[in-house]
Design a protein around this motif. Sequence first.
Motif, PDB file in Angstrom:
ATOM      1  N   ASN A 148       0.811  -1.216   0.000  1.00  0.00           N
ATOM      2  CA  ASN A 148       0.000   0.000   0.000  1.00  0.00           C
ATOM      3  C   ASN A 148       0.852   1.277   0.000  1.00  0.00           C
ATOM      4  O   ASN A 148       0.512   2.266  -0.641  1.00  0.00           O
ATOM      5  CB  ASN A 148      -0.929  -0.021   1.222  1.00  0.00           C
ATOM      6  N   PRO A 177      -9.636  -1.134  -3.581  1.00  0.00           N
ATOM      7  CA  PRO A 177      -9.791  -0.038  -2.607  1.00  0.00           C
ATOM      8  C   PRO A 177      -9.067  -0.332  -1.299  1.00  0.00           C
ATOM      9  O   PRO A 177      -8.779  -1.492  -0.976  1.00  0.00           O
ATOM     10  CB  PRO A 177     -11.308   0.010  -2.382  1.00  0.00           C
ATOM     11  N   LEU A 178      -8.796   0.736  -0.561  1.00  0.00           N
ATOM     12  CA  LEU A 178      -8.107   0.606   0.732  1.00  0.00           C
ATOM     13  C   LEU A 178      -8.860  -0.312   1.699  1.00  0.00           C
ATOM     14  O   LEU A 178      -8.252  -1.018   2.496  1.00  0.00           O
ATOM     15  CB  LEU A 178      -7.970   1.991   1.379  1.00  0.00           C
ATOM     16  N   GLN A 179     -10.189  -0.292   1.598  1.00  0.00           N
ATOM     17  CA  GLN A 179     -10.998  -1.106   2.525  1.00  0.00           C
ATOM     18  C   GLN A 179     -10.711  -2.600   2.403  1.00  0.00           C
ATOM     19  O   GLN A 179     -10.996  -3.362   3.303  1.00  0.00           O
ATOM     20  CB  GLN A 179     -12.514  -0.907   2.300  1.00  0.00           C
ATOM     21  N   ASP A 180     -10.142  -3.003   1.258  1.00  0.00           N
ATOM     22  CA  ASP A 180      -9.882  -4.435   1.054  1.00  0.00           C
ATOM     23  C   ASP A 180      -8.627  -4.921   1.767  1.00  0.00           C
ATOM     24  O   ASP A 180      -8.354  -6.117   1.783  1.00  0.00           O
ATOM     25  CB  ASP A 180      -9.720  -4.750  -0.452  1.00  0.00           C
ATOM     26  N   THR A 182      -6.279  -6.383   4.405  1.00  0.00           N
ATOM     27  CA  THR A 182      -6.584  -7.258   5.543  1.00  0.00           C
ATOM     28  C   THR A 182      -5.306  -7.578   6.279  1.00  0.00           C
ATOM     29  O   THR A 182      -4.210  -7.253   5.825  1.00  0.00           O
ATOM     30  CB  THR A 182      -7.193  -8.604   5.067  1.00  0.00           C
ATOM     31  N   ARG A 188      -2.224  -3.925  -2.117  1.00  0.00           N
ATOM     32  CA  ARG A 188      -3.356  -3.610  -2.998  1.00  0.00           C
ATOM     33  C   ARG A 188      -3.203  -4.460  -4.253  1.00  0.00           C
ATOM     34  O   ARG A 188      -2.096  -4.811  -4.655  1.00  0.00           O
ATOM     35  CB  ARG A 188      -3.333  -2.126  -3.387  1.00  0.00           C
ATOM     36  N   LYS A 378      -6.400  -5.313  10.866  1.00  0.00           N
ATOM     37  CA  LYS A 378      -6.372  -4.901   9.454  1.00  0.00           C
ATOM     38  C   LYS A 378      -5.704  -3.544   9.277  1.00  0.00           C
ATOM     39  O   LYS A 378      -5.376  -3.144   8.188  1.00  0.00           O
ATOM     40  CB  LYS A 378      -7.797  -4.833   8.897  1.00  0.00           C
ATOM     41  N   GLU A 379      -5.549  -2.811  10.391  1.00  0.00           N
ATOM     42  CA  GLU A 379      -5.041  -1.438  10.274  1.00  0.00           C
ATOM     43  C   GLU A 379      -3.554  -1.364  10.574  1.00  0.00           C
ATOM     44  O   GLU A 379      -3.043  -2.089  11.414  1.00  0.00           O
ATOM     45  CB  GLU A 379      -5.735  -0.539  11.310  1.00  0.00           C
TER      46      GLU A 379
END
Length: 473
Positions: A148, A177-180, A182, A188, A378-379
């Motif tokens: 990322n 997207p960033l939400q993916d 994990t 990405r 995830k963060e």
Amino acid sequence: AIEKLSDHQFENYSFKISYIPDEEVSSPQPPQRSRRGGHSSRERGSSPGGSSQPKQLDFPLRMLVPTQFVGAIIGKEGLTIKNLTKQTQSKVDIHRKENAGAAEKPITIHATPEGCSEACRMILDIMQKEADETKSAEEIPLKILAHNSLVGRLIGKEGRNLKKIEQDTGTKITISPLQDLTIYNPERTITVKGSTEACSSAQVEIMKKLREAYESDVVAVNQQANLIPGLNLSALGIFSTGLSMLPSTPGTRGAAAATPYHPFAQQSGRRRTGSSAYLSSLYGAPAAGTFPHQHPLPEQEVVNLFIPTQAVGAIIGKKGQHIKQLARFAGASIKIAPAEGPDASERMVIITGPPEAQFKAQGRIFGKLKEENFFNPKEEVKLEAHIKVPSFAAGRVIGKGGKTVNELQNLTSAEVIVPRDQTPDENEEVVVKIIGHFFASQTAQRKIREIVQQVKQQEHKHAQGAAASQHSK
């Protein structure tokens, strides 16, 4: 474990277990590095290589392929993959066991940029042929995985880099997207649609951009090493936490065999010599006299770091034990400011100390928040830090038309905010906000302080010049 797993049956496979001592697990290239004899032979093996730094950087190509094509890529008795690695002089890891039941599997290719491209093109050809034979009519896109922290620079300002690659190669490129993101995957997915030929051309350009971004990060690490002489990062114990890195390539050999994105992770805590040791000064104090211009007493810096309110207890520890240990370990003063109100979601940690102390204290705080799960898995741990700069230097941090602050953000991948309408405090200083993961934040802090230092020196020279001209009158 070896006794229990040997000959164990699983999904029609029988396990064969062998033991590889740690010191034999080394970087996959060049082969001479993995000889017996632990660190010393590896060090000897790594020195004689070419002197140009980029050759030393193993930046693998990571691809995602549909699970149904994995068998065809490997081939009968592994012949296809053997042929591919031989032709392209690459090392190819197919992570078949990763994410059981997943529709796609990652492949990691270690080779020269040309070798990676050739291997990628061959894999695309194999998949297309298999799809034609099994009448899977759909077009098979190329999917590249990228960390990322590199993707922003691939996309470019207002998407220009990506648009240019699309136009030049006749492909359509999308990025997940960033939400993916994990816990298994801080990467990405870059999906390229077009003919095999077009996808192969796009892959070359995409990897070129990613490699440039990676190499500039390595340079930033180098600068970090020089900015804080004598910093022994191996003692910090923070690599596994706040720092941004590629997931180590899963597989039997574990992290040591993989090439993590984060360059620290690969090296032992010993001093290295030779051009491959691009992080050597981070791992042991440089020889005396390496930094003749350092001030004998480093300047005390103040950084305000904002942590989630519910994490305060973990940072303080039982009867204040943890915060005391942290202050001792870092050589810094660490205080937690009172909450601004009953519903405040963040608390300010005031860290006072020289650059090395800042690095150690902040690193441990980022690490502690990750360990104690104050950020979900995830963060990445991202925190806001505030540093004060003299109001007369704020303009230089921003740069003409915001040029410097934009460059800072691109270089460090941290968000840097210099509020324009601030009223300077009683010391004629204004606040600069930095938001990012640990390494990004550190690099941004050092860069900003470097700019301020330059401005102060210029002011000092002007003042001396003015005094001298007054005197001569």
